[in-house]
Design an enzyme around this catalytic site. Structure first.
Site, PDB file in Angstrom:
ATOM      1  N   HIS A  33       0.861   5.456   6.318  1.00 27.59           N
ATOM      2  CA  HIS A  33       0.702   6.002   4.976  1.00 27.59           C
ATOM      3  C   HIS A  33       0.887   7.515   4.998  1.00 27.59           C
ATOM      4  CE1 HIS A  33      -1.559   2.143   5.082  1.00 27.59           C
ATOM      5  NE2 HIS A  33      -0.887   1.957   3.948  1.00 27.59           N
TER       6      HIS A  33
ATOM      7  N   ASP B   6      -3.572   6.732  11.557  1.00 29.29           N
ATOM      8  CA  ASP B   6      -2.745   6.053  10.551  1.00 29.29           C
ATOM      9  C   ASP B   6      -1.432   6.828  10.456  1.00 29.29           C
ATOM     10  OD1 ASP B   6      -1.480   5.033   8.344  1.00 29.29           O
ATOM     11  OD2 ASP B   6      -3.133   5.343   6.938  1.00 29.29           O
TER      12      ASP B   6
ATOM     13  N   SER C   6       0.811  -1.218   0.000  1.00 30.85           N
ATOM     14  CA  SER C   6       0.000   0.000   0.000  1.00 30.85           C
ATOM     15  C   SER C   6       0.843   1.265   0.000  1.00 30.85           C
ATOM     16  CB  SER C   6      -0.938   0.001   1.210  1.00 30.85           C
ATOM     17  OG  SER C   6      -0.208  -0.140   2.415  1.00 30.85           O
TER      18      SER C   6
END
Length: 483
Positions: free
Chosen positions: A460, A457, A195
């Site tokens: 990312h 998060d 990702s």
């Protein structure tokens, strides 16, 4: 007198002081030669007159001799004058040619890009630049991912978008989407990995999309497909992402349903994935985050389902090994496949290094306070050489070893070293400003009420943001004529 002219002062055609001085010196020398010639001629004629009284014959002979001397002096003086004049012209030409005109404005040619691509772009500092950054607006990208659209999900402090990476030894070239697309005409650029590589792919898509509003662009594939393609019709170009978080086959290969605690890899098998990107002209790989388990099962035979079962040891052959050893086995399979199958003359290969996390706030705050991860962070870490505990340099060395092995066999892979520059950007993660892909459970809601950072998060990256710099580095190499 033949061959001499009166001395005169002349002006250099160049108008320069140095050239004029040189030309005037040559004219003074020419005048001195003429005066000497006059003196020699007068002396010669005096001899002629004194001897002319002794006899016609002798006088005639002497006259011929004198005429010969005068003609010789005249020719010599002419040659001296011509030589002086010619010498002055040559010297003047030599001087003016050393003053070269200023270079034309840089149009972003390969030479300038090459200088940037050959310097160490990973060594530098972050500079706040709200005049030139961000390179695009989040809302302007029609293909922005909800995973990276931090503004869309409530983030209002946008200072993180205005930081520019400044290498110590060069400047990153400004991203030129049209120039890149010219290189990609009738070609395919593919990002292969997890990702975070998808994060970089979306960044590349947005860099191209926002800079080319009149071009016809569309996506092929979707979230349920391992392969998603961004197509630019006018250039017949494709910028793709292929989901393969461990590069080799694993039980986490499904593009949606891959959150499996018991991670299993078939470390010697990559062909199933490779058939989806083997024809790409440019390949950008990454793999790290999904190896962050204390141990991994390496499948020798049997199915992933059998190996994951309670009695898996009786239904499949596998070994349990530490994560680094499993990663080294997978990287060897990856490098062997490239060595045997890649077109060395056509395909350009890159590997993006470790993308760091910011899961432990004590790394930059010190002390034993409550860990809030990257929640609420709005400034970079300015301390030189910061490295978080989640970054394991042994994995980087494993990649470098295989890259060196490939290089010795004529397969060039360039590592995009993005780790250190990204280590400083604790402010640039989505934190809680992201899409929740599944409804939170009651326990998760309770935890978030107590501690909002529990839903952050910090892996990312928001876009526009840090992955745009990764792509500027990739761009610098791609448009360079010799890299």
């Amino acid at each position: 007198m033949t061959g001499c002219t009166p001395p005169r002062k002349a002006r250099s055609a160049s108008g320069g002081g140095g050239g004029e001085g040189l030309e005037e010196a040559w004219l003074v020398a020419e005048a001195a030669d003429c005066r000497k010639a006059h003196a020699r001629a007068v002396s010669a004629w005096g001899v002629t007159v004194s001897f002319g009284l002794r006899g016609h014959f002798n006088s005639f002979l002497l006259l011929l001799l004198v005429l010969f001397v005068v003609l010789a002096v005249s020719v010599t003086t002419k040659n001296d004058g011509a030589g002086a004049g010619g010498g002055g012209s040559t010297e003047h030409q030599r001087v003016t040619m050393t003053v070269r005109p200023p270079p034309a404005d840089d149009t972003g040619g390969a030479q300038g890009d090459l200088a940037a691509s050959e310097c160490d772009m990973s060594s530098g500092r972050w500079v706040y630049d709200d005049a030139a950054y961000p390179l695009y607006e989040e809302s302007a990208c029609k293909f922005m991912s909800d995973q990276s659209a931090c503004g869309r999900f409530g983030r209002t402090d946008l200072k993180y978008q205005h930081w520019r990476w400044q290498p110590h030894a060069c400047d990153l070239p400004r991203f030129d989407a049209v120039k890149l697309l010219r290189r990609l005409r009738n070609k395919r650029l593919a990002f292969v990995g997890d990702s975070l590589n998808r994060n970089q792919w979306i960044s590349m898509v947005c860099l191209i999309d926002t800079a080319t509003p009149t071009l016809h662009k569309f996506m092929a594939g979707g979230n349920s497909s391992s392969l998603v393609s961004f197509k630019i019709r006018e250039y017949n170009a494709s910028v793709d992402f292929y989901w393969s978080p461990l590069l080799v086959e694993s039980n986490s290969d499904h593009p949606v349903h891959h959150k499996i605690a018991d991670r299993i890899v078939r470390a010697g098998s990559i062909a199933k994935h490779a058939k989806s990107w083997t024809d790409a002209d440019v390949l950008v790989f990454n793999s790290y985050l999904w190896w962050r388990r204390p141990t991994m099962k390496v499948l020798r035979s049997g199915s992933f389902e059998a190996a994951a079962a309670a009695d898996g040891a009786h239904r499949a052959a596998y070994e349990v090994t530490d994560r680094l050893r499993a990663f080294e086995m997978a990287m060897q399979t990856w490098s062997e496949w490239l060595e045997l199958h890649v077109d060395r003359a056509r395909t350009r290969l890159f590997f993006t290094s470790i993308s760091p996390t910011h899961l432990y706030s004590d790394e930059w705050e010190g002390g034993g306070g409550v860990n809030h991860q990257c929640y609420g962070e709005t400034e970079p870490i300015l301390a030189e050489g910061h490295r978080g505990r989640d970054t394991d340099p042994a994995f980087a060395r494993a990649v470098e070893a295989q890259v060196a092995r490939l290089g010795a066999r004529g397969v060039a892979v360039r590592v995009l070293n993005v780790t250190q520059l990204s280590e400083h950007r604790k402010d640039a993660h989505p934190s809680v400003h992201r899409r929740q892909w599944s409804p939170p459970t009651p326990a998760e809601l309770e935890a978030r009420a107590r501690d909002p950072s529990s839903a952050a998060d910090c892996i990312h990256w928001c876009l526009p943001g840090v992955p745009d710099v990764w792509n500027q580095m990739l761009y610098a190499h791609m448009v360079s004529s010799s890299s």
